[in-house]
Design an enzyme around this catalytic site. Structure first.
Site, PDB file in Angstrom:
ATOM      1  N   LYS A 293       5.676  -8.416  15.897  1.00  0.00           N
ATOM      2  CA  LYS A 293       4.868  -8.831  14.800  1.00  0.00           C
ATOM      3  C   LYS A 293       4.474 -10.175  15.535  1.00  0.00           C
ATOM      4  O   LYS A 293       4.839 -10.906  16.047  1.00  0.00           O
ATOM      5  CB  LYS A 293       6.098  -9.197  13.669  1.00  0.00           C
ATOM      6  CG  LYS A 293       5.327  -9.367  12.347  1.00  0.00           C
ATOM      7  CD  LYS A 293       5.115  -8.226  11.769  1.00  0.00           C
ATOM      8  CE  LYS A 293       4.373  -8.295  10.259  1.00  0.00           C
ATOM      9  NZ  LYS A 293       4.464  -6.950   9.409  1.00  0.00           N
TER      10      LYS A 293
ATOM     11  N   ASP B 235      -1.498  -7.885   7.931  1.00  0.00           N
ATOM     12  CA  ASP B 235       0.046  -7.828   7.129  1.00  0.00           C
ATOM     13  C   ASP B 235      -0.630  -9.054   5.992  1.00  0.00           C
ATOM     14  O   ASP B 235      -1.803  -9.318   5.945  1.00  0.00           O
ATOM     15  CB  ASP B 235       1.067  -8.381   8.184  1.00  0.00           C
ATOM     16  CG  ASP B 235       2.381  -8.709   7.240  1.00  0.00           C
ATOM     17  OD1 ASP B 235       3.114  -7.692   7.040  1.00  0.00           O
ATOM     18  OD2 ASP B 235       2.775  -9.681   6.717  1.00  0.00           O
TER      19      ASP B 235
HETATM   20  P1  NDP Z   1      -1.733  -9.392   1.011  1.00  0.00           P
HETATM   21  O1  NDP Z   1      -2.101 -10.390   1.668  1.00  0.00           O
HETATM   22  O2  NDP Z   1      -2.924  -8.331   0.929  1.00  0.00           O
HETATM   23  O3  NDP Z   1      -1.197  -9.664  -0.373  1.00  0.00           O
HETATM   24  C1  NDP Z   1      -0.172 -10.289  -0.436  1.00  0.00           C
HETATM   25  C2  NDP Z   1       0.167 -10.667  -1.871  1.00  0.00           C
HETATM   26  O4  NDP Z   1       1.626 -11.176  -2.084  1.00  0.00           O
HETATM   27  C3  NDP Z   1      -0.587 -11.684  -2.763  1.00  0.00           C
HETATM   28  O5  NDP Z   1      -0.862 -11.056  -4.014  1.00  0.00           O
HETATM   29  C4  NDP Z   1       0.055 -12.923  -2.628  1.00  0.00           C
HETATM   30  O6  NDP Z   1      -0.730 -13.779  -3.458  1.00  0.00           O
HETATM   31  C5  NDP Z   1       1.347 -12.545  -2.852  1.00  0.00           C
HETATM   32  N1  NDP Z   1       2.174 -13.597  -2.340  1.00  0.00           N
HETATM   33  C6  NDP Z   1       2.265 -14.190  -1.103  1.00  0.00           C
HETATM   34  N2  NDP Z   1       3.137 -15.159  -0.991  1.00  0.00           N
HETATM   35  C7  NDP Z   1       3.756 -15.126  -2.144  1.00  0.00           C
HETATM   36  C8  NDP Z   1       4.840 -15.911  -2.861  1.00  0.00           C
HETATM   37  N3  NDP Z   1       5.453 -16.709  -2.255  1.00  0.00           N
HETATM   38  N4  NDP Z   1       4.996 -15.509  -4.060  1.00  0.00           N
HETATM   39  C9  NDP Z   1       4.600 -14.565  -4.740  1.00  0.00           C
HETATM   40  N5  NDP Z   1       3.620 -13.966  -4.337  1.00  0.00           N
HETATM   41  C10 NDP Z   1       3.136 -14.059  -3.269  1.00  0.00           C
HETATM   42  O7  NDP Z   1      -0.638  -8.764   1.793  1.00  0.00           O
HETATM   43  P2  NDP Z   1      -0.262  -7.227   1.949  1.00  0.00           P
HETATM   44  O8  NDP Z   1      -0.412  -6.629   0.516  1.00  0.00           O
HETATM   45  O9  NDP Z   1      -0.462  -6.636   3.048  1.00  0.00           O
HETATM   46  O10 NDP Z   1       1.360  -7.469   2.125  1.00  0.00           O
HETATM   47  C11 NDP Z   1       2.151  -7.434   0.888  1.00  0.00           C
HETATM   48  C12 NDP Z   1       3.538  -7.278   1.735  1.00  0.00           C
HETATM   49  O11 NDP Z   1       3.691  -5.917   2.207  1.00  0.00           O
HETATM   50  C13 NDP Z   1       4.247  -8.068   2.673  1.00  0.00           C
HETATM   51  O12 NDP Z   1       5.610  -8.251   2.661  1.00  0.00           O
HETATM   52  C14 NDP Z   1       3.931  -7.384   3.956  1.00  0.00           C
HETATM   53  O13 NDP Z   1       4.587  -7.723   5.032  1.00  0.00           O
HETATM   54  C15 NDP Z   1       4.316  -6.038   3.518  1.00  0.00           C
HETATM   55  N6  NDP Z   1       3.695  -4.795   4.116  1.00  0.00           N
HETATM   56  C16 NDP Z   1       2.393  -4.687   4.379  1.00  0.00           C
HETATM   57  C17 NDP Z   1       1.979  -3.781   5.198  1.00  0.00           C
HETATM   58  C18 NDP Z   1       0.281  -3.492   5.391  1.00  0.00           C
HETATM   59  O14 NDP Z   1      -0.173  -2.432   5.785  1.00  0.00           O
HETATM   60  N7  NDP Z   1      -0.662  -4.334   4.776  1.00  0.00           N
HETATM   61  C19 NDP Z   1       2.672  -2.537   5.701  1.00  0.00           C
HETATM   62  C20 NDP Z   1       4.068  -2.804   5.322  1.00  0.00           C
HETATM   63  C21 NDP Z   1       4.411  -4.018   4.628  1.00  0.00           C
HETATM   64  P3  NDP Z   1      -1.395 -14.979  -3.069  1.00  0.00           P
HETATM   65  O15 NDP Z   1      -2.852 -14.335  -2.935  1.00  0.00           O
HETATM   66  O16 NDP Z   1      -1.317 -16.061  -4.416  1.00  0.00           O
HETATM   67  O17 NDP Z   1      -1.104 -15.483  -1.932  1.00  0.00           O
HETATM   68  O1  2IT Z   2       4.672  -4.288   8.001  1.00  0.00           O
HETATM   69  C1  2IT Z   2       4.104  -3.672   8.635  1.00  0.00           C
HETATM   70  O2  2IT Z   2       4.566  -2.284   8.877  1.00  0.00           O
HETATM   71  C2  2IT Z   2       2.813  -3.960   8.610  1.00  0.00           C
HETATM   72  N1  2IT Z   2       2.201  -4.952   8.294  1.00  0.00           N
HETATM   73  C3  2IT Z   2       1.789  -2.765   9.335  1.00  0.00           C
HETATM   74  C4  2IT Z   2       1.824  -2.862  10.561  1.00  0.00           C
HETATM   75  C5  2IT Z   2       0.991  -2.168  11.335  1.00  0.00           C
HETATM   76  O3  2IT Z   2       1.164  -1.886  12.460  1.00  0.00           O
HETATM   77  O4  2IT Z   2       0.208  -1.332  10.800  1.00  0.00           O
END
Ligand code: NDP
Ligand code: 2IT
Length: 450
Positions: free
Chosen positions: A130, A170
């Site tokens: 990461k 992420d």
């Molecule tokens: P994005 O950046 O697309 O979205 C993040 C979201 O979380 C936004 O709505 C953001 O709001 C909100 N957020 C961030 N910080 C806070 C906080 N302190 N309190 C409340 N809301 C918050 O990220 P992703 O959707 O990609 O990721 C979301 C989660 O999923 C993370 O934990 C990530 O690690 C996990 N994840 C992502 C994957 C991926 O493929 N993208 C895969 C597996 C897990 P704001 O815009 O106001 O910051």
């Molecule tokens: O937390 C996660 O699994 C991710 N942000 C996706 C990682 C990836 O390599 O697609």
């Protein structure tokens, strides 16, 4: 009375504390694993003899570097960049990049550690890593984001590669950022390879990768519900976040006949009792991905309620899917969910549920899935993107989605295999951790003392 099992865990955690002071998120992630794995190791001395868990909590390599960039006003700016290369026993390091002001070494070590288990569960050949930066993309122009990404990659490119370490998105890193990062890598190396995943389709990205984490989460939820002879149809679903994971979790909830009623960002949440339908989701996606606006604008547009500074967990529901950030669902929230009749919590985000909240959900018979199992669809589809890049072919949407579905069902099976007790109840935390651990541990033993 302290049991031997508990004292072995405490002893292990004391060592983790001593070696990793002031890293609460990393400590939390290791503790969750230790609860399942320390007793497992006691029963399987081959892992104890090889000191596997102690070796696994030590990153193979951590890079920390300066990222200088210039803002639109001509000011000299600087951020800190990181890549935690945690474990390469079963494949090259693989995991996302996070750009968020709260990023620090503890957060990235917790995410890299979880990634090792998650990637192992996918059964694809991917190690765990990461990275990211404390850079905040919010309020920055496209040009500023591009200059930052170019500077970040100017250091990172030396340490990654299609067979070494393959970053992806992420929080704060989506298709725009991946495009800028890929462009700079290609320029520096003069190589067009699958060094990053989450790429645009025009330059090597996989169909379904944008949807994969949210879709995979819902495939997993359907499997969990099946164990209770239920489906998502007609169920009220709370979703937090409004980014990549949340958006496609909403889309697949709709496809399965569920009713998504909330979405949030770091400022607050919206409650739409009629349900976020396809047209409203389209508005939300445009708002978040193109205009980069706030969730409040959804409430302004559709005349529903907006709760400033609050989280959605107090709204009555059947299913709750935290899809925003770590530790966003605490014990008080878990109590509200239980009181209001919630039967299932599955994590789209990484470690969104605090340990006390998990205990409460378990105690009250709520089905609970940890992110390393339920959100693995994102990285699994990244693995499928790597395969397509290697064979220089594109698979169809249907083919990728079917492979994703099969992988999520298989992860569910693995959780059952290692997590089912004598009464037939499934502890998904135990199941996911042991299943993820065994493959990596066996590979580490086979590869010798490395
Ligand atoms: P994005 O950046 O697309 O979205 C993040 C979201 O979380 C936004 O709505 C953001 O709001 C909100 N957020 C961030 N910080 C806070 C906080 N302190 N309190 C409340 N809301 C918050 O990220 P992703 O959707 O990609 O990721 C979301 C989660 O999923 C993370 O934990 C990530 O690690 C996990 N994840 C992502 C994957 C991926 O493929 N993208 C895969 C597996 C897990 P704001 O815009 O106001 O910051
Ligand atoms: O937390 C996660 O699994 C991710 N942000 C996706 C990682 C990836 O390599 O697609």
């Amino acid at each position: 009375m302290i049991t031997t099992k508990q004292s072995a865990i405490d002893k292990f955690m004391d060592m983790v504390d001593l070696k990793n002071p002031a890293q609460p998120e990393f400590h939390q992630a290791v503790y969750e694993v230790a609860l399942a794995i320390v007793p497992f190791i006691e029963k399987n001395p081959v892992y104890k003899k090889a000191n596997i868990l102690e070796r696994m909590i030590e990153a193979e390599r951590i890079l920390i570097f300066r990222v200088p960039w210039m803002d639109d006003a001509g000011n000299y700016r600087v951020n800190r960049g990181y890549r935690v290369q945690m474990n390469s026993a079963i494949g090259p390091y693989k995991g996302g990049l996070r750009f968020h002001p709260n990023v620090n070494l503890s957060v990235l070590k917790f995410l890299a550690f979880e990634q090792v288990f998650k990637n192992s569960l996918t059964t694809l050949p991917m190690g765990g890593g990461k990275g990211g930066s404390d850079f905040d993309p919010k309020g920055k122009s496209d040009n500023e984001v591009m200059r930052f990404c170019q500077s970040f990659m100017t250091e990172l490119y030396q340490h990654i590669g299609k067979d070494t370490d393959i970053p992806a998105g992420d929080v704060g890193v989506g298709s725009r950022e991946i495009g800028f990062l890929f462009g700079q890598y290609k320029r520096l190396k003069n190589e067009f390879t699958g060094v990053l995943t989450g790429k645009g389709y025009a330059y090597g990205g996989s169909l379904i990768r944008p949807e994969a984490t949210g879709y995979g989460l819902l495939f997993f939820v359907e499997e969990m519900l099946k164990t209770k002879n239920q489906t998502l149809k007609g169920k009220k679903v709370l979703i937090s976040g409004s980014g990549n994971v949340a958006q496609y979790a909403i889309e697949k909830t709709l496809a399965f006949g569920g009713i998504p009623v909330t979405a949030s960002d770091s400022n607050g949440f919206i409650y739409d009792p009629k349900g976020i339908d396809a047209a409203k989701l389209e508005f939300l996606m445009e708002l978040k991905n193109v205009k980069r606006g706030r969730i409040k604008e959804y409430a302004d547009k559709f005349g529903c309620e907006y709760f400033e500074g609050e989280k959605p967990w107090g709204i009555p529901c059947d299913v709750a899917l935290p899809c925003a950030i770590q530790n966003e669902l605490d014990e008080e929230d878990a109590k509200l969910l239980v009181e209001n009749g919630c039967m299932l919590v599955a994590e789209g985000a990484n470690m969104p549920t605090t340990p006390d909240a998990i205990t409460w959900l378990h105690k009250n018979g709520v089905l609970y899935a940890p992110g390393k199992a339920s959100n693995a669809g994102g990285v699994a589809t990244s693995g499928l993107e790597m395969s397509q890049n290697s064979i220089r072919l594109y698979w169809t949407r249907a083919e990728v989605e079917e492979r994703l579905r099969i992988i999520m069902c298989d992860i569910h099976d693995q959780c059952i295999k290692y997590g089912k007790d004598e009464k037939g109840n499934v502890d998904y935390v135990k199941g996911a951790n042991i299943a993820g651990f065994v493959r990596v541990a066996d590979a580490m033993i086979a590869e010798g003392h490395v």
